[in-house]
Write a protein that holds these residues in place. Structure first.
Motif, PDB file in Angstrom:
ATOM      1  N   TYR A   1       0.965  -1.226   0.127  1.00 19.50           N
ATOM      2  CA  TYR A   1      -0.070   0.508   0.067  1.00 19.50           C
ATOM      3  C   TYR A   1       0.841   1.441  -0.010  1.00 19.50           C
ATOM      4  N   ILE A   2       0.715   1.907  -1.629  1.00 22.26           N
ATOM      5  CA  ILE A   2       1.771   3.272  -1.502  1.00 22.26           C
ATOM      6  C   ILE A   2       0.219   4.748  -0.860  1.00 22.26           C
ATOM      7  N   PRO A   3       0.486   5.237   0.061  1.00 20.75           N
ATOM      8  CA  PRO A   3      -0.305   6.228   0.473  1.00 20.75           C
ATOM      9  C   PRO A   3      -0.211   7.430  -0.467  1.00 20.75           C
ATOM     10  N   LYS A   4      -0.892   8.373   0.118  1.00 20.12           N
ATOM     11  CA  LYS A   4      -1.165   9.473  -1.377  1.00 20.12           C
ATOM     12  C   LYS A   4      -0.631  10.810  -0.102  1.00 20.12           C
ATOM     13  N   ASP A   5      -0.649  10.557   1.664  1.00 14.74           N
ATOM     14  CA  ASP A   5       1.004  11.242   2.830  1.00 14.74           C
ATOM     15  C   ASP A   5       1.697   9.835   2.853  1.00 14.74           C
ATOM     16  N   ARG A   6       2.657  10.308   1.726  1.00 23.03           N
ATOM     17  CA  ARG A   6       3.884   9.523   2.606  1.00 23.03           C
ATOM     18  C   ARG A   6       4.587  10.096   4.194  1.00 23.03           C
ATOM     19  N   ASP A   7       4.663  10.815   4.077  1.00 24.99           N
ATOM     20  CA  ASP A   7       5.776  10.876   5.315  1.00 24.99           C
ATOM     21  C   ASP A   7       4.909  11.118   6.423  1.00 24.99           C
ATOM     22  N   LYS A   8       3.413  11.032   6.705  1.00 24.93           N
ATOM     23  CA  LYS A   8       2.280  10.617   7.568  1.00 24.93           C
ATOM     24  C   LYS A   8       2.010   9.119   7.630  1.00 24.93           C
ATOM     25  N   GLU A   9       1.922   8.441   6.541  1.00 24.06           N
ATOM     26  CA  GLU A   9       1.349   7.369   6.391  1.00 24.06           C
ATOM     27  C   GLU A   9       2.385   6.473   6.191  1.00 24.06           C
ATOM     28  N   SER A  10       3.366   6.452   5.703  1.00 25.41           N
ATOM     29  CA  SER A  10       4.254   5.233   5.016  1.00 25.41           C
ATOM     30  C   SER A  10       5.650   5.186   5.521  1.00 25.41           C
ATOM     31  N   LEU A  11       5.975   6.441   6.269  1.00 22.69           N
ATOM     32  CA  LEU A  11       7.784   6.724   7.019  1.00 22.69           C
ATOM     33  C   LEU A  11       8.193   7.101   7.985  1.00 22.69           C
ATOM     34  N   PHE A  12       9.278   6.061   8.011  1.00 21.46           N
ATOM     35  CA  PHE A  12       9.311   6.316   9.752  1.00 21.46           C
ATOM     36  C   PHE A  12      10.288   7.705   9.355  1.00 21.46           C
TER      37      PHE A  12
END
Length: 502
Positions: free
Chosen positions: A341-352
């Protein structure tokens, strides 16, 4: 000739061994719009961040309104009349709308150290009303509002005191057409008031429409400044990349093609109040696009398919799970069964953000790396280097902090993470949002390669040409419901899609 409001001369910025900006000089004029254009990692945001007080320059001088300018912080720059709107979320959960709007500036509402919440809320109410946000309650927690509403609240905050310089860094990419139109109105209004405006955007048509001058950057260095008829997508694209690149980065074929085998089945999926009765199959080797207005429920639909939102009714079934047919009831089941799953908001939902590139890439495949209860650090590093190299991430090494990467390189890390897990189904929400044409071409090529390997891709996009250029079928949504299905063809146009979603 308009008055020069700010001049930045021979600017350098280094982060350890990384030279983010090298000897760049620019000037911004009152009542004029300067575009900063370049590939991800070219130094655009770093340059604007130095002007906005986010980072001190390593070397260089800035002159603002005829005086030397050395901002110590964003708040320092803001007090001087320089406002900075970013692409990513700039508000803080756990605080009210009004508290977010005037964070760090509460002194104007205080007496003897006590902040008057009544005055704070009253002033916030006035600013919100003036900016078309009368439906926003300044007393409510900020997290009760959507990402787009929060961006428009940040915009209202930036205009609460008339700015001398307004920096807009990829803000429009996070917004629906309605939000973008409001930003365009603000730009026109601010030009009339004599505000100097800096815009960073990867939408070259948008740059052509809005900018009086365009400064091109590549690999942290100044390349050229364009004006007049030279501000056109072809010239900007060639100068920012350093080579010719056409529009052929979409799929070259115009034929709908996929295997008959179904890899993911969605049946009567509903989340009350957001979307209703969504049913479709994703086939092996298919790119299935979903399009609509930002509020139609398509982003939440993808989260529900992945298992991040619990549906009110309906089901999502992976037909090729580890144990055959597998209901995707939560994100743990999805990841274990090789669904990405690649979300629209990468900074908040996909990356540490506070961890390294390596730790982000291996986060999805720790089970694969385990031997008994142990994980070999050498294996971690090897797979991280392999996938980062495959995605051509511009970095010092895999130990570099992911927060220090540009937006496009962060997106490459997100995708590398799921490639490391040998994902068999990709769910992509606006996969090229806020990234340049070079990285877009890389992602489109990867999507085509995955399709050839028989991997199914479910993609939401707010860009009509992206849907037309990449999808085998396109499902359009309106008011939370599926309303039409288009099949890939040479005759399919943006007008067809727009007519179905409005």
């Amino acid at each position: 000739m308009e008055e020069i409001v700010l001049k930045a001369e021979h600017m350098f910025k280094e982060f350890g061994a990384t030279k983010a900006v090298t000897d760049v000089t620019l000037q911004v004029r009152a009542g004029s719009v300067l575009g900063l254009v370049g590939e991800n990692g070219s130094g655009k945001s770093t340059m604007s961040s130095m002007i906005a007080g986010v980072y001190p320059p390593t070397k260089g001088t800035m002159t603002y309104q005829g005086k030397e300018y050395h901002p110590k912080s964003v708040l320092d720059a803001r007090k001087a009349g320089i406002q900075y709107l970013t692409q990513e979320q700039g508000t803080i959960d756990g605080m009210t709308v009004a508290e977010n709007m005037f964070l760090g500036e509460e002194d104007q509402f205080s007496k003897v150290g006590n902040v008057s919440m009544r005055k704070l809320n009253q002033f916030a109410r006035r600013i919100l009303d003036e900016n078309g946000l009368s439906y926003v309650d300044p007393k409510k927690p900020i997290e009760t509002y959507s990402f787009e509403d929060r961006k428009m609240i940040e915009t209202a905050r930036s205009l609460s005191q008339q700015p001398k310089i307004l920096i807009i860094d990829e803000t429009t990419t996070a917004l629906s057409q309605k939000g973008r139109d409001r930003i365009y109105e603000i730009i026109d209004e601010q030009k009339e008031k004599g505000t100097a405006i800096i815009i960073i955007s990867h939408d070259l048509d948008e740059v052509q429409r809005l900018c009086d001058e365009v400064l091109i950057m590549r690999d942290g260095a100044y390349i050229d400044t364009l004006s007049g008829e030279d501000i056109n997508p072809d010239t900007m694209r060639q100068k920012m990349i350093g080579r010719e690149i056409g529009d052929s980065y979409y799929r070259p074929d115009t034929t709908c093609s996929y295997q008959q085998e179904v890899v993911l089945s969605v049946d009567s999926l509903t989340v009350d109040g957001i979307f209703y009765d969504m049913s479709f199959d994703l086939h092996k080797g298919e790119i299935l696009g979903i399009g609509g207005l930002s509020e139609c429920g398509m982003h939440e639909l993808l989260k529900t398919v992945f298992g991040a939102i619990k549906p009110t009714a309906g089901s999502v079934t992976l037909t090729q799970g580890i144990k055959g047919e597998t209901p995707l009831k939560n994100t743990t089941v999805s990841v274990r069964n090789k669904v990405a799953y690649i979300p629209k908001d990468r900074d908040k939902e996909s990356l540490f953000q506070a961890t390294s590139i390596k730790e982000n890439i291996v986060a999805s495949c720790l089970d694969k790396l385990k031997k008994g209860i142990f994980i070999n650090p050498r294996s971690e590093k090897k797979i991280a280097q392999q996938e980062a190299s495959r995605m051509e991430v511009k970095m010092q090494n895999v130990e570099q902090m992911v927060k220090d990467l540009s937006g496009g390189n962060k997106q490459k890390v997100v995708i590398a993470k799921w490639l490391a897990n040998d994902s068999k189904v990709f769910i992509m929400d606006c996969p090229t949002r806020g990234i340049d044409v070079g990285v877009k071409a890389k992602i489109y090529k990867l999507m085509s390669d995955l399709k050839e390997q028989g991997i199914g891709i479910l993609m939401v996009s707010e860009e009509m040409m992206e849907l037309i250029g990449m999808a085998d079928r396109i499902i359009t949504m309106k008011d939370g419901r599926q309303n039409k299905v288009f099949t890939r063809s040479a005759d399919l146009s943006e007008a067809d899609i727009i007519a179905a979603i409005i």
